[in-house]
Scaffold this motif. Sequence first.
Motif, PDB file in Angstrom:
ATOM      1  N   CYS A 185       0.824  -1.205   0.000  1.00  0.00           N
ATOM      2  CA  CYS A 185       0.000   0.000   0.000  1.00  0.00           C
ATOM      3  C   CYS A 185       0.862   1.261   0.000  1.00  0.00           C
ATOM      4  O   CYS A 185       0.609   2.213  -0.759  1.00  0.00           O
ATOM      5  CB  CYS A 185      -0.941  -0.006   1.202  1.00  0.00           C
ATOM      6  SG  CYS A 185      -2.291  -1.198   1.067  1.00  0.00           S
ATOM      7  N   ILE A 190      -1.352   4.219  -1.217  1.00  0.00           N
ATOM      8  CA  ILE A 190      -2.689   3.931  -0.694  1.00  0.00           C
ATOM      9  C   ILE A 190      -2.690   4.171   0.813  1.00  0.00           C
ATOM     10  O   ILE A 190      -1.908   3.535   1.538  1.00  0.00           O
ATOM     11  CB  ILE A 190      -3.101   2.475  -0.993  1.00  0.00           C
ATOM     12  CG1 ILE A 190      -3.144   2.237  -2.502  1.00  0.00           C
ATOM     13  CG2 ILE A 190      -4.448   2.148  -0.348  1.00  0.00           C
ATOM     14  CD1 ILE A 190      -3.359   0.771  -2.868  1.00  0.00           C
ATOM     15  N   LYS A 203     -10.661  -4.313   1.240  1.00  0.00           N
ATOM     16  CA  LYS A 203     -10.747  -3.096   0.430  1.00  0.00           C
ATOM     17  C   LYS A 203      -9.362  -2.569   0.060  1.00  0.00           C
ATOM     18  O   LYS A 203      -9.156  -2.069  -1.055  1.00  0.00           O
ATOM     19  CB  LYS A 203     -11.544  -2.027   1.181  1.00  0.00           C
ATOM     20  CG  LYS A 203     -13.039  -2.322   1.236  1.00  0.00           C
ATOM     21  CD  LYS A 203     -13.804  -1.191   1.912  1.00  0.00           C
ATOM     22  CE  LYS A 203     -15.303  -1.420   1.849  1.00  0.00           C
ATOM     23  NZ  LYS A 203     -16.068  -0.301   2.462  1.00  0.00           N
ATOM     24  N   GLU A 207      -7.945  -2.197  -3.784  1.00  0.00           N
ATOM     25  CA  GLU A 207      -7.294  -1.026  -4.374  1.00  0.00           C
ATOM     26  C   GLU A 207      -6.001  -1.426  -5.073  1.00  0.00           C
ATOM     27  O   GLU A 207      -5.677  -0.913  -6.151  1.00  0.00           O
ATOM     28  CB  GLU A 207      -7.028   0.030  -3.296  1.00  0.00           C
ATOM     29  CG  GLU A 207      -8.273   0.696  -2.750  1.00  0.00           C
ATOM     30  CD  GLU A 207      -7.957   1.905  -1.891  1.00  0.00           C
ATOM     31  OE1 GLU A 207      -7.294   2.830  -2.403  1.00  0.00           O
ATOM     32  OE2 GLU A 207      -8.367   1.918  -0.711  1.00  0.00           O
TER      33      GLU A 207
END
Length: 234
Positions: A185, A190, A203, A207
């Motif tokens: 991430c 993210i 989730k 992404e």
Amino acid sequence: MTFDPFFFMKGRLGGSQGRQSHQQVAYMRQLQREMKVEETLNIPLTDLNVIVFDIETTGFYPDQGDQIISIGAVKVKGDEIKEKETFYSLVRSEKKISEEISQLTGLTNKELDHAPLLSEVLFEFFQFTQDYTLVAHHANHEKIFLQHASWKLYRAPFKHRLVDMSFLYRIAEPDQKLVTLEECCEHNGIPIHGRHHALYDAKLTAELWSIYVNKLRQKECYSLTDLYERYTIA
């Protein structure tokens, strides 16, 4: 023997708790009989319907008594996350969870005492997933638990195609050494929140999937078949 990185499961013995009905068992067996996972291999990743999911468990070994305590999932088509099409449920635990697991997941024994049985949750989860391709971060953990529970509860093999996100990382960015969900991430910008909550982790992984579908396309890797071929060559 060729190693299949997509984990097309044939099913093995396992176990978990629950009182499954004849209707649930019949549905699960029918779902597995009608599963057509091979048809997904050549669908463009930009058109492929997937369920990105995560489970929280009390440990790593279901055959030694570790249990699923929550499941979270979200639908994705290509790089579009279907924010309103999600699944989340706690799962009743047969035994008290440790303080360590409680602190990690934020779940309490009181919450789990009042949660539905695994047989009910898993049945609803498979109704949500239908025959979609499943995606998870480091999917071997999810594979072991779902394989184990599916056979013990329903005497049905776990035959969904399960794609591990780590294979996408390796093909799209072979020079990057990305391991944890946090690392992946952060590398992709993210924001990280809600770690070790099954739906939030699902989730975050969704992404990543939406980003790497496009990164793979830039590498002329358009389908699961392309991904599989690239992986075996790499």
